[in-house]
Every structure is written in structure tokens, then in C-alpha cells.
Enzyme design. Structure first.
Site, PDB file in Angstrom:
ATOM      1  N   GLU A   1      30.966  37.658  49.922  1.00 56.68           N
ATOM      2  CA  GLU A   1      30.354  36.313  50.040  1.00 56.68           C
ATOM      3  C   GLU A   1      28.840  36.405  49.820  1.00 56.68           C
ATOM      4  OE1 GLU A   1      30.166  34.702  54.103  1.00 56.68           O
ATOM      5  OE2 GLU A   1      28.200  34.139  53.346  1.00 56.68           O
ATOM      6  N   HIS A   2      28.210  37.384  50.441  1.00 57.07           N
ATOM      7  CA  HIS A   2      26.759  37.556  50.268  1.00 57.07           C
ATOM      8  C   HIS A   2      26.405  37.778  48.798  1.00 57.07           C
ATOM      9  CE1 HIS A   2      24.550  38.332  54.237  1.00 57.07           C
ATOM     10  NE2 HIS A   2      25.715  37.791  54.568  1.00 57.07           N
TER      11      HIS A   2
ATOM     12  N   HIS B   1      33.153  39.491  53.765  1.00 56.60           N
ATOM     13  CA  HIS B   1      31.829  38.954  54.111  1.00 56.60           C
ATOM     14  C   HIS B   1      30.763  39.498  53.164  1.00 56.60           C
ATOM     15  CE1 HIS B   1      28.032  39.405  56.524  1.00 56.60           C
ATOM     16  NE2 HIS B   1      28.257  38.119  56.709  1.00 56.60           N
TER      17      HIS B   1
ATOM     18  N   GLU C   1      22.060  42.481  59.910  1.00 55.70           N
ATOM     19  CA  GLU C   1      22.836  41.374  60.503  1.00 55.70           C
ATOM     20  C   GLU C   1      23.826  41.913  61.533  1.00 55.70           C
ATOM     21  OE1 GLU C   1      26.031  38.053  58.894  1.00 55.70           O
ATOM     22  OE2 GLU C   1      24.529  38.806  57.506  1.00 55.70           O
TER      23      GLU C   1
END
Length: 430
Positions: A70-71, A67, A142
Site C-alpha cells: 500500500e505504501h 501494508h 512506524e
């Protein structure tokens, strides 16, 4: 380029595997104005132990790194690629799941330019120590936000209770301590291993000419070089079929308690046609038992045990699988009892062909309506393909299922030792 015809659906899909191993699928849709494209790697949050490309020994990387990667992919030396897509009239996004990381855009103009932008930014990583450190703060916020979300805590709490060792029990974004360990070098190691073209799939659906589009993709890839890849060796500890924790209570600030009943899949090694048949059978069965038109749903709703948040889902990927049933309820004990009674009642009384056929026809109608969405086609096709299935085989498979198939799944999946029950209740009740 090979045309794959699906006469029943009146669709022709064009496929080619490029010399670098990239699988390219193009589905022209006449009458559509929008084009949707996904560029997806077969790499998700569960892939935290593997042998990196060019090495011989396995490594374990920090949780949440897929993840995090991906950012970071949206940054380049020139700035944020979101702005580039915006200037070209496209809406772009990305997501990371347990097993996939997908980058996507939709647009009605500049389609060729946007496809090139998609390919170029995903195949050009750019990480610095400074930007990696900055991202830890953004993703940390997040993670904190999701930690405060009762629905997310209940969903992952149920998965955590089912699994003892499998990394599916770990939150996709990781934890603040785990992402604090991520380095620029870790990101490049994961990128070089999992973002190799031979581990990726490009899917384009919409108002496109397949010959013209495939030529554009070939030309784009012809100018890039990649190291040789002999496949990826991933490591996962073996896992027992029974749930790790039969019961669990999570306390946090909530207005209404939540009750989730989960069943861990005992045979998660299915792939291809076996998985397609099992998955479709289980989804139809869940709708038959707990869908809005079922007797159980009406009784639970009328008794005030559930509200519109009540839902169910079955997830199956290579190596793991589970179903989860539940939602908000001021009567979690009564709801648990009714869910268990419904499953037991179906087991004892069996299914008739007419009721199974009605449920199957409903599912077929839902699937055909979904095929009007290019987003659904692109996202689902890739998930099916990574599990050695084909989205366009769903219709004939649904037409072949019977009450006997649904009963077989009912007795195999819903077994007592695979069950876990999770209640989320207000911490002030303690």
C-alpha cells in the site's frame, strides 16, 4: 448498468461488472457537494500464504507485505501521486486492514479527473530495489511508534492471546525483521495476484451522474489489459475455537494500567445473511450490556473502575472473529470481575423484549445518521460486499431482530473457553 433500488432508504445504487471482472458501484447523492471514491482490493494482512497468479504451488510471503505494498503504490516514475491529487483539489489516502487494502479520495471539483487518477495509479505499480529499501526505514519507524503505543499493544496483545496460528494475530504492519525480507519481486507477485480487477471493487458516492461516471470508468478500463485470473487460493491453518492463552500480562511504561477481556469467535465461517444477523445482534448486545447508558457502565464509572477510554467492539471477517471489552483502569482485577459478572447476569436473567427493542431502535437511529456520511457508506459497503453482505440490508435486518436473537448470540459467543484477559501495567511495578 443495473439499478438496485432500496425503497425504504430512498436510495438507488448502480452496479456493473466490467469485462475484466471489476465490480463498479455508483451511488448518486442529491444535495451532496462532495464525492468520495474508494478503490479496494480484497487483500489484507492475513493473506500471507497463497498460490500466486499463473503458478501451481503455494508460497508464504513476509508478514506486513500488504501494508508495505500500500505504501509503495503511491510512488510512480513521475513522483508522488499525493501531489497529483492535491493539484486537482482532492484529498487522498489509503489504509490496510486484516482483509482489505483501500485507496480513496474525496473532492468537490475535478471529480472525473480524480477518478481516472485513482484508477490509473492503483493499476500501475512501479517498484525499484532502491525505493523498496528506502521504504523499509520509513515503515520501520512506524512499527516502532506503534510498539510504544500502550493502546495498540493492548489491542494486538489481546488478539495474539486468542489465536495460536491464524495470521490475524500478526500486526498489520509486520515486524522490522519481517519487512527487512521484502523484495521488489515479492511486491510484484502480491500485486499481480491480488490487484487483479476481478478481486477489486470501485465505489463512488456523491454528486455524480451514474451514466456519465460509468462511461468514464468503462473507457478507462477498456484501454488496459490484464492476464486471465481463475480466482485466488489462500491458505490458512485450521484453528481451535478456544483462546490460545487465557491470561497475559504485558509490561511497558504506562501511566494507568489497562484491562482488556477478549472473546474469540467459535464459528468464524459465517458469511452473507448469517454473518449480518450475527454481527448486528452481537453489536446491539454489547451496547446493551456495556454501552454508556447501561447499568454496568454507570456502576463501573461511579466506582472509579473505568474512565472515558472504556470501549467495546466486535470484529468479524471470513475465517476469524472476536470481541474486545475494556480500557484504562487503576483497578484491573475489579474491572475484570465486573465485566464477567455482567455477562453472567445477562445469561441467567435473560433479555426482555422492551429492553431489546430500545437497544435495537438506538442502533437503527445510529445507522441512519451514519448514512449521511459518504465516507461511511463507501468504506462499509465494500467491507460488507467482500463478506457477501449488503450495507443496505442492515436496516431491515435490525428491524427483524428480537430479544431471542440477542440471547442466542449471548450464549454462543461468550463462552469461558473462548475468553482471554490481558493486563497492561507499568514495567516499574516489576
Amino acid at each position: 448498468m443495473k439499478p438496485l433500488e432500496f425503497k425504504q432508504l430512498e436510495e438507488t445504487l448502480y452496479y456493473e461488472q466490467l469485462d475484466n471482472g471489476l465490480d463498479v458501484y455508483i451511488l448518486p447523492k442529491h444535495g451532496f457537494h462532495k464525492t468520495f471514491a474508494t478503490f479496494t482490493t480484497n487483500y489484507g494482512s492475513v493473506d500471507n500464504e497463497f498460490i500466486p497468479l499463473g503458478r501451481t504451488e503455494p508460497i508464504k510471503v513476509p508478514d506486513g507485505i500488504a501494508h508495505f505494498l500500500e505504501h509503495k503504490m503511491f510512488e510512480s516514475e513521475e513522483g508522488d501521486v499525493f501531489h497529483t491529487f492535491g493539484k486537482q483539489g482532492a484529498s487522498a489516502n489509503a489504509f490496510t486492514s486484516f482483509t482489505r487494502t483501500a485507496y480513496l479520495f474525496s473532492s468537490t471539483t475535478n471529480v472525473n479527473k480524480n477518478v481516472e487518477t485513482l484508477l490509473d495509479f492503483v493499476q500501475h505499480p512501479y517498484f525499484t530495489d532502491k525505493t523498496v529499501e528506502k521504504e523499509k526505514g520509513i515503515i520501520g519507524q512506524e512499527i516502532t511508534m506503534y510498539d510504544d503505543n500502550p493502546d495498540w499493544r493492548a489491542y494486538f496483545g489481546t488478539i495474539e492471546s486468542m489465536y495460536e496460528k491464524h495470521p490475524v494475530k500478526i500486526d498489520i504492519a509486520g515486524t522490522i525483521p519481517s519487512i527487512s525480507k521484502i523484495t521488489k519481486e515479492d511486491l510484484y507477485t502480491c500485486y499481480e495476484t491480488f490487484y487483479h480487477p476481478s478481486n477489486m471493487l470501485l465505489f463512488i458516492v456523491g454528486a455524480v451522474d451514474p451514466d456519465e461516471m460509468m462511461t468514464l470508468v468503462r473507457e478507462n478500463q477498456r484501454h488496459k489489459t490484464f492476464p486471465e485470473s481463475k480466482g485466488i487460493e489462500r491458505r490458512v491453518d485450521p484453528e481451535a475455537g478456544k483462546a490460545d492463552q487465557p491470561e497475559r500480562v504485558i509490561t511497558m511504561p504506562v501511566q494507568t494500567p489497562k484491562l482488556f477481556v477478549g472473546f474469540k469467535e467459535g464459528n468464524p465461517s459465517r458469511q452473507s445473511e448469517d454473518l449480518l444477523k450475527y454481527e448486528l445482534s452481537l453489536n446491539v448486545l454489547l451496547d446493551l450490556m456495556f454501552g454508556p447508558s447501561s447499568e454496568a457502565y454507570e456502576a463501573l464509572y461511579d466506582a472509579g473502575y473505568i474512565d472515558d477510554s472504556f470501549a467495546f467492539d466486535f470484529t468479524a471477517e471470513k475465517g476469524f472473529g472476536f470481541s474486545i471489552i475494556g480500557g484504562d483502569s487503576n483497578y484491573p482485577d475489579e474491572l475484570q470481575e465486573k465485566i464477567e459478572q455482567t455477562i453472567e447476569s445477562f445469561k441467567q436473567e435473560g433479555l426482555s423484549e422492551p429492553e431489546a427493542n430500545r437497544a435495537l431502535k438506538k442502533k437503527i437511529g445510529s445507522f441512519l445518521r451514519a448514512l449521511n456520511s459518504p465516507e461511511f457508506i463507501a468504506n462499509e459497503f465494500t467491507r460488507y460486499r467482500f463478506n457477501d453482505m449488503n450495507l443496505f440490508d442492515v436496516l431491515p435486518m435490525l428491524e427483524s431482530l428480537s430479544a431471542k436473537d440477542l440471547e442466542s448470540v449471548l450464549h454462543e459467543h461468550f463462552v469461558p473457553e473462548a475468553k482471554t484477559v490481558v493486563v497492561v501495567k507499568d514495567d516499574k511495578e516489576q
